[in-house]
Design a protein around this motif. Sequence first.
Motif, PDB file in Angstrom:
ATOM      1  N   LYS A 126       0.867  -1.368  -0.232  1.00  0.00           N
ATOM      2  CA  LYS A 126       0.056  -0.177   0.108  1.00  0.00           C
ATOM      3  C   LYS A 126       0.624   1.194   0.009  1.00  0.00           C
ATOM      4  CE  LYS A 126      -4.170  -2.160   1.383  1.00  0.00           C
ATOM      5  NZ  LYS A 126      -5.250  -2.378   3.013  1.00  0.00           N
ATOM      6  N   VAL A 127       2.318   0.872   0.680  1.00  0.00           N
ATOM      7  CA  VAL A 127       3.010   2.078   0.875  1.00  0.00           C
ATOM      8  C   VAL A 127       4.214   0.885  -0.053  1.00  0.00           C
ATOM      9  CG1 VAL A 127       4.547   3.379   1.370  1.00  0.00           C
ATOM     10  CG2 VAL A 127       2.735   3.918   2.335  1.00  0.00           C
ATOM     11  N   ASP A 128       4.952   1.717  -0.886  1.00  0.00           N
ATOM     12  CA  ASP A 128       5.757   1.066  -1.886  1.00  0.00           C
ATOM     13  C   ASP A 128       6.784   1.675  -1.658  1.00  0.00           C
ATOM     14  OD1 ASP A 128       7.287  -0.050  -3.887  1.00  0.00           O
ATOM     15  OD2 ASP A 128       6.313  -0.958  -5.688  1.00  0.00           O
ATOM     16  N   LEU A 129       8.324   1.342  -1.304  1.00  0.00           N
ATOM     17  CA  LEU A 129       9.285   1.462  -1.092  1.00  0.00           C
ATOM     18  C   LEU A 129       9.875   2.473  -2.174  1.00  0.00           C
ATOM     19  CD1 LEU A 129      10.223   0.347   2.909  1.00  0.00           C
ATOM     20  CD2 LEU A 129       9.078   2.290   2.018  1.00  0.00           C
ATOM     21  N   ASP A 130       9.725   1.493  -2.531  1.00  0.00           N
ATOM     22  CA  ASP A 130      11.100   1.239  -3.841  1.00  0.00           C
ATOM     23  C   ASP A 130      10.703   2.738  -5.136  1.00  0.00           C
ATOM     24  OD1 ASP A 130      13.303  -0.871  -3.574  1.00  0.00           O
ATOM     25  OD2 ASP A 130      11.255  -2.007  -4.709  1.00  0.00           O
ATOM     26  N   GLU A 131       9.140   2.468  -5.265  1.00  0.00           N
ATOM     27  CA  GLU A 131       8.312   3.743  -5.596  1.00  0.00           C
ATOM     28  C   GLU A 131       8.653   5.129  -4.836  1.00  0.00           C
ATOM     29  OE1 GLU A 131       4.449   3.361  -7.222  1.00  0.00           O
ATOM     30  OE2 GLU A 131       3.829   4.353  -6.364  1.00  0.00           O
ATOM     31  N   LEU A 132       8.544   5.076  -3.455  1.00  0.00           N
ATOM     32  CA  LEU A 132       9.316   5.816  -3.038  1.00  0.00           C
ATOM     33  C   LEU A 132      11.124   6.343  -3.332  1.00  0.00           C
ATOM     34  CD1 LEU A 132       7.703   5.882   0.190  1.00  0.00           C
ATOM     35  CD2 LEU A 132       6.686   6.791  -1.318  1.00  0.00           C
ATOM     36  N   ARG A 133      11.454   5.198  -3.522  1.00  0.00           N
ATOM     37  CA  ARG A 133      13.492   5.973  -3.796  1.00  0.00           C
ATOM     38  C   ARG A 133      13.231   6.148  -5.232  1.00  0.00           C
ATOM     39  NH1 ARG A 133      13.850   0.588  -1.132  1.00  0.00           N
ATOM     40  NH2 ARG A 133      14.062   0.387   0.939  1.00  0.00           N
ATOM     41  N   ASN A 134      12.994   5.925  -5.949  1.00  0.00           N
ATOM     42  CA  ASN A 134      12.543   6.949  -7.279  1.00  0.00           C
ATOM     43  C   ASN A 134      11.656   7.233  -7.431  1.00  0.00           C
ATOM     44  OD1 ASN A 134      13.736   4.490  -8.318  1.00  0.00           O
ATOM     45  ND2 ASN A 134      12.358   2.716  -8.100  1.00  0.00           N
ATOM     46  N   ASN A 135      11.411   8.472  -6.269  1.00  0.00           N
ATOM     47  CA  ASN A 135      10.264   9.075  -7.052  1.00  0.00           C
ATOM     48  C   ASN A 135      10.808  10.831  -5.984  1.00  0.00           C
ATOM     49  OD1 ASN A 135       7.988  11.344  -7.339  1.00  0.00           O
ATOM     50  ND2 ASN A 135       6.557  10.094  -6.381  1.00  0.00           N
ATOM     51  N   PRO A 136      11.355  11.997  -7.103  1.00  0.00           N
ATOM     52  CA  PRO A 136      12.177  12.835  -7.143  1.00  0.00           C
ATOM     53  C   PRO A 136      11.073  14.216  -6.387  1.00  0.00           C
ATOM     54  CG  PRO A 136      12.021  13.007  -9.423  1.00  0.00           C
ATOM     55  CD  PRO A 136      11.312  11.310  -8.814  1.00  0.00           C
ATOM     56  N   ASN A 137       9.622  13.714  -6.521  1.00  0.00           N
ATOM     57  CA  ASN A 137       9.155  14.894  -6.369  1.00  0.00           C
ATOM     58  C   ASN A 137       8.973  14.252  -4.775  1.00  0.00           C
ATOM     59  OD1 ASN A 137       6.913  16.033  -4.554  1.00  0.00           O
ATOM     60  ND2 ASN A 137       6.182  16.088  -7.035  1.00  0.00           N
ATOM     61  N   THR A 138       9.531  15.362  -3.495  1.00  0.00           N
ATOM     62  CA  THR A 138       9.404  15.439  -2.153  1.00  0.00           C
ATOM     63  C   THR A 138       8.348  15.531  -1.485  1.00  0.00           C
ATOM     64  OG1 THR A 138      11.473  15.757  -2.098  1.00  0.00           O
ATOM     65  CG2 THR A 138      10.334  16.385  -0.184  1.00  0.00           C
ATOM     66  N   LEU A 139       7.805  16.091  -1.989  1.00  0.00           N
ATOM     67  CA  LEU A 139       5.778  16.436  -1.401  1.00  0.00           C
ATOM     68  C   LEU A 139       5.292  15.221  -1.796  1.00  0.00           C
ATOM     69  CD1 LEU A 139       4.783  20.192  -1.794  1.00  0.00           C
ATOM     70  CD2 LEU A 139       5.945  19.293  -0.551  1.00  0.00           C
ATOM     71  N   GLU A 140       5.242  14.641  -2.861  1.00  0.00           N
ATOM     72  CA  GLU A 140       4.525  13.340  -2.710  1.00  0.00           C
ATOM     73  C   GLU A 140       5.160  12.391  -2.527  1.00  0.00           C
ATOM     74  OE1 GLU A 140       4.110  13.788  -8.222  1.00  0.00           O
ATOM     75  OE2 GLU A 140       4.982  11.722  -7.565  1.00  0.00           O
ATOM     76  N   VAL A 141       6.168  12.012  -2.178  1.00  0.00           N
ATOM     77  CA  VAL A 141       6.470  11.854  -1.375  1.00  0.00           C
ATOM     78  C   VAL A 141       6.728  11.211   0.519  1.00  0.00           C
ATOM     79  CG1 VAL A 141       9.840  10.147  -0.504  1.00  0.00           C
ATOM     80  CG2 VAL A 141       9.027  10.762  -2.788  1.00  0.00           C
ATOM     81  N   ARG A 142       6.489  12.836   0.810  1.00  0.00           N
ATOM     82  CA  ARG A 142       5.770  13.135   2.095  1.00  0.00           C
ATOM     83  C   ARG A 142       4.694  12.983   2.331  1.00  0.00           C
ATOM     84  NH1 ARG A 142       4.226  18.122   5.491  1.00  0.00           N
ATOM     85  NH2 ARG A 142       5.723  17.907   7.096  1.00  0.00           N
ATOM     86  N   GLU A 143       3.866  12.794   1.017  1.00  0.00           N
ATOM     87  CA  GLU A 143       2.311  12.798   1.194  1.00  0.00           C
ATOM     88  C   GLU A 143       2.192  11.034   1.148  1.00  0.00           C
ATOM     89  OE1 GLU A 143      -0.204  14.661   1.457  1.00  0.00           O
ATOM     90  OE2 GLU A 143       0.850  16.186   1.466  1.00  0.00           O
ATOM     91  N   LYS A 144       2.586  10.508   0.728  1.00  0.00           N
ATOM     92  CA  LYS A 144       2.856   9.025   1.239  1.00  0.00           C
ATOM     93  C   LYS A 144       3.274   8.456   2.599  1.00  0.00           C
ATOM     94  CE  LYS A 144       1.073   6.568  -2.195  1.00  0.00           C
ATOM     95  NZ  LYS A 144       0.312   5.661  -1.763  1.00  0.00           N
ATOM     96  N   LEU A 145       4.173   9.290   2.700  1.00  0.00           N
ATOM     97  CA  LEU A 145       4.761   8.272   4.165  1.00  0.00           C
ATOM     98  C   LEU A 145       3.496   8.944   5.076  1.00  0.00           C
ATOM     99  CD1 LEU A 145       7.866  10.016   3.542  1.00  0.00           C
ATOM    100  CD2 LEU A 145       8.085   7.385   4.215  1.00  0.00           C
ATOM    101  N   LEU A 146       2.757  10.016   5.210  1.00  0.00           N
ATOM    102  CA  LEU A 146       2.116  11.070   5.859  1.00  0.00           C
ATOM    103  C   LEU A 146       1.409   9.289   6.196  1.00  0.00           C
ATOM    104  CD1 LEU A 146       2.078  13.105   5.772  1.00  0.00           C
ATOM    105  CD2 LEU A 146       2.806  12.859   7.384  1.00  0.00           C
TER     106      LEU A 146
END
Length: 290
Positions: free
Chosen positions: A192-212
């Motif tokens: 539901k949260v894909d860590l590899d996807e986060l690692r490859n996403n350069p958009n900090t705000l998008e990654v932050r939203e996912k982490l939240l």
Amino acid sequence: MQEQIQRYELKNQKSFKLKDIFECGQCFRWNEEKDGSYTGIWKNNVMNITQKGQDIFFEGICLDGDIKDEVSKYFDLERNYEEIKEKLLKIDENMQISVKYGEGIRILNQDLWETIISFIISANNNIPRIKGIIERISKAYGKEIKYKGKSYYTFPSPEELKDVTIKEYRELGLGFRDVRLYETMKMILDKKVDLDELRNNPNTLEVREKLLTLSGVGPKVADCILLFSTLKRFEVFPIDVWVRRVMNDLYIKEPDEKKVNKKKIEKLANDKFGDLAGMAQQYLFYWRRE
DNA sequence: GTCCAGGGAATCA
DNA sequence: TGATTCCATGGA
């Protein structure tokens, strides 16, 4: 496990002090030995490190590869911290004092999964207790690596925590964080949260939203994950009680620091420090807390 | 006994 | 959105 000790020497290394790196609050698995060296574990590497001036001596078990490569990655050796500090020094006198104080800080490249769990545990907690909890989790569910007759334990993977119950977490002393750990492990295992996807996403705000969306991850924990893991986003500014305190004392000067608005601190940090806010935060935190 | 710790989630206005 | 309250635990 057969011991295969590797060694590596780093000469004339600038911006590198073991104490500053390991005690600035970014990591929880390094401990000072009686001789002043530090011993710790990351991924499948157990290491003892001694520093003499600008010369650093690494020795340990590196099961993830060549010691030079592993050290270089983990200690962020490719990055020019001299340049970062130069920029921060120009900002104001507060930066000159705090950067000088923590001049040997480097931001480690810590495993994303381990950083997520570690900072979920950090919520409303203190550093000695956080370290204790992480050690107990590792000893219970991680893999053993022996070095010089002593046992060290890797941080358990999501799979290794798959069948751990909330009750078992509670027995390890996690307190109310037990459910959060369990739920976050499930969300990550279920992708539901894909860590590899986060690692490859350069958009900090998008990654932050996912982490939240992860259980136990709020704004402060998300920013710590973004800053202290391999995600390495220096533009974030984690705000905890200490950072609020130091920012209020230095810049805002509100009589009751508990009334200081978080958004106001965020805006101030962004205006003053820009894309180096995370670095500035770390120098300020380390300086104010000691 | 009281307060605090690298906060987050639930609840209510 | 913004403010309050509760959440386990251990040390000072």
